[in-house]
Design an enzyme around this catalytic site. Structure first.
Site, PDB file in Angstrom:
ATOM      1  N   LYS A 142      44.948  30.170  16.312  1.00 51.99           N
ATOM      2  CA  LYS A 142      44.498  30.843  17.534  1.00 51.99           C
ATOM      3  C   LYS A 142      44.313  32.344  17.280  1.00 51.99           C
ATOM      4  O   LYS A 142      43.400  32.962  17.829  1.00 51.99           O
ATOM      5  CB  LYS A 142      45.524  30.614  18.646  1.00 51.99           C
ATOM      6  CG  LYS A 142      45.121  31.244  19.944  1.00 51.99           C
ATOM      7  CD  LYS A 142      45.608  30.464  21.112  1.00 51.99           C
ATOM      8  CE  LYS A 142      45.250  31.175  22.395  1.00 51.99           C
ATOM      9  NZ  LYS A 142      46.148  30.854  23.473  1.00 51.99           N
ATOM     10  N   ASN A 183      41.888  38.517  35.352  1.00 48.46           N
ATOM     11  CA  ASN A 183      41.674  37.083  35.574  1.00 48.46           C
ATOM     12  C   ASN A 183      41.590  36.825  37.077  1.00 48.46           C
ATOM     13  O   ASN A 183      42.195  37.547  37.876  1.00 48.46           O
ATOM     14  CB  ASN A 183      42.858  36.313  34.990  1.00 48.46           C
ATOM     15  CG  ASN A 183      42.719  34.810  35.166  1.00 48.46           C
ATOM     16  OD1 ASN A 183      41.656  34.237  34.895  1.00 48.46           O
ATOM     17  ND2 ASN A 183      43.773  34.159  35.628  1.00 48.46           N
ATOM     18  N   HIS A 186      42.421  33.903  39.905  1.00 42.97           N
ATOM     19  CA  HIS A 186      43.225  32.675  40.044  1.00 42.97           C
ATOM     20  C   HIS A 186      43.151  32.192  41.498  1.00 42.97           C
ATOM     21  O   HIS A 186      43.311  32.988  42.427  1.00 42.97           O
ATOM     22  CB  HIS A 186      44.673  32.968  39.650  1.00 42.97           C
ATOM     23  CG  HIS A 186      45.531  31.746  39.682  1.00 42.97           C
ATOM     24  ND1 HIS A 186      45.488  30.792  38.685  1.00 42.97           N
ATOM     25  CD2 HIS A 186      46.410  31.292  40.595  1.00 42.97           C
ATOM     26  CE1 HIS A 186      46.312  29.813  38.996  1.00 42.97           C
ATOM     27  NE2 HIS A 186      46.890  30.086  40.146  1.00 42.97           N
ATOM     28  N   SER A 215      43.619  35.415  43.891  1.00 47.62           N
ATOM     29  CA  SER A 215      44.172  36.666  43.365  1.00 47.62           C
ATOM     30  C   SER A 215      43.380  37.094  42.137  1.00 47.62           C
ATOM     31  O   SER A 215      43.017  36.253  41.316  1.00 47.62           O
ATOM     32  CB  SER A 215      45.625  36.468  42.910  1.00 47.62           C
ATOM     33  OG  SER A 215      46.414  35.859  43.901  1.00 47.62           O
ATOM     34  N   ASP A 264      49.579  33.716  34.362  1.00 47.43           N
ATOM     35  CA  ASP A 264      49.210  34.100  35.726  1.00 47.43           C
ATOM     36  C   ASP A 264      50.236  35.068  36.333  1.00 47.43           C
ATOM     37  O   ASP A 264      50.444  35.084  37.552  1.00 47.43           O
ATOM     38  CB  ASP A 264      49.048  32.858  36.631  1.00 47.43           C
ATOM     39  CG  ASP A 264      47.912  31.961  36.162  1.00 47.43           C
ATOM     40  OD1 ASP A 264      46.901  32.498  35.682  1.00 47.43           O
ATOM     41  OD2 ASP A 264      48.038  30.728  36.277  1.00 47.43           O
TER      42      ASP A 264
HETATM   43  C1  GRF Z   1      37.905  29.301  39.677  1.00 49.77           C
HETATM   44  O1  GRF Z   1      38.492  28.585  40.726  1.00 49.77           O
HETATM   45  C2  GRF Z   1      38.862  30.319  39.128  1.00 49.77           C
HETATM   46  O2  GRF Z   1      39.699  30.860  40.099  1.00 49.77           O
HETATM   47  C3  GRF Z   1      39.676  29.516  38.156  1.00 49.77           C
HETATM   48  O3  GRF Z   1      38.753  28.628  37.566  1.00 49.77           O
HETATM   49  C4  GRF Z   1      37.669  28.409  38.456  1.00 49.77           C
HETATM   50  C5  GRF Z   1      36.425  28.780  37.719  1.00 49.77           C
HETATM   51  O4  GRF Z   1      35.267  28.480  38.450  1.00 49.77           O
HETATM   52  N1  GRF Z   1      40.355  30.378  37.218  1.00 49.77           N
HETATM   53  P1  GRF Z   1      33.866  29.035  37.936  1.00 49.77           P
HETATM   54  O5  GRF Z   1      33.716  28.569  36.489  1.00 49.77           O
HETATM   55  O6  GRF Z   1      33.880  30.513  38.049  1.00 49.77           O
HETATM   56  O7  GRF Z   1      32.831  28.401  38.822  1.00 49.77           O
END
Ligand code: GRF
Length: 194
Positions: free
Chosen positions: A59, A101, A103, A130, A139
């Protein structure tokens, strides 16, 4: 960085196109060659690269390759838009406090996968989304912005996900805007908006 559908990425692209967000979208990176978002990024003529972990010895090596590309593009901020991998030490070090990010829950509730299902299963009255800085806790980095979304008793994972997604699309660009304007300051693990 994306792994799937790319709707949050597209929302950011649209904000830029509409002049609401004054940033340059340098490059899109997907760890998944099948991600629908790859075609979306191409449609908007944004360079897209696929990096698959399986092509690297570790990784760390995978992330070193990504960091090299991000440096080449002189990326100032790495926005994880549905990137489904845990960010490791190589990227965290290279982009300290420069990775955000989105979430789909009100953190710290419902971390990890299927946050909307967790909210429905728990029976909470409110959930939401968030945007947070990424650190070495899943997260768990400092929260930048949140939006509250009411949960109906009849909501399913699908209906709640689509309600939350509408707000995600607004919130993510807002957070990127604040970052780009240098208005976010991390103090004692909390984010001050200047
Ligand atoms: C979203 O719900 C985001 O919050 C989560 O993954 C999903 C991604 O959706 N981390 P997209 O690929 O942006 O349509």
């Amino acid at each position: 960085m994306i792994s799937g559908r790319g709707s949050n990425m597209e929302a950011v692209i649209k904000s830029v196109d509409q002049g609401l967000l004054n940033v340059k979208l340098a490059v899109v990176i997907s760890n998944n060659p099948e991600a629908k978002g790859i075609d979306v990024a191409r449609k908007y003529k944004i360079p897209v690269y696929v990096f698959e972990i399986k092509d690297y010895k570790s990784k760390d090596e995978y992330e070193k390759a990504i960091v090299k590309l991000l440096y080449e593009y002189e990326a100032g901020l790495v926005a994880l838009a549905g990137y489904m991998k845990i960010v490791g030490p190589v990227m965290l070090r290279a982009f300290k406090d420069r990775i955000i990010n989105i979430h789909p829950s009100l953190l710290p509730a419902f971390k990890g996968l299927k946050a909307q299902k967790q909210a429905v299963d728990y029976g909470v009255r409110y959930s939401g989304c968030s945007v947070h800085f990424v650190n070495d806790t899943l997260d768990g980095g400092p929260v930048i912005l949140q939006e509250v979304v009411p949960v109906d008793i009849d909501d399913t994972e699908e209906t709640l996900s689509s309600k939350i997604l509408k707000y995600e699309h607004i919130l993510f660009s807002q957070a990127i805007k604040l970052y780009s304007e240098n208005r976010l300051k991390i103090v004692n693990n909390k984010v001050k908006i200047i």
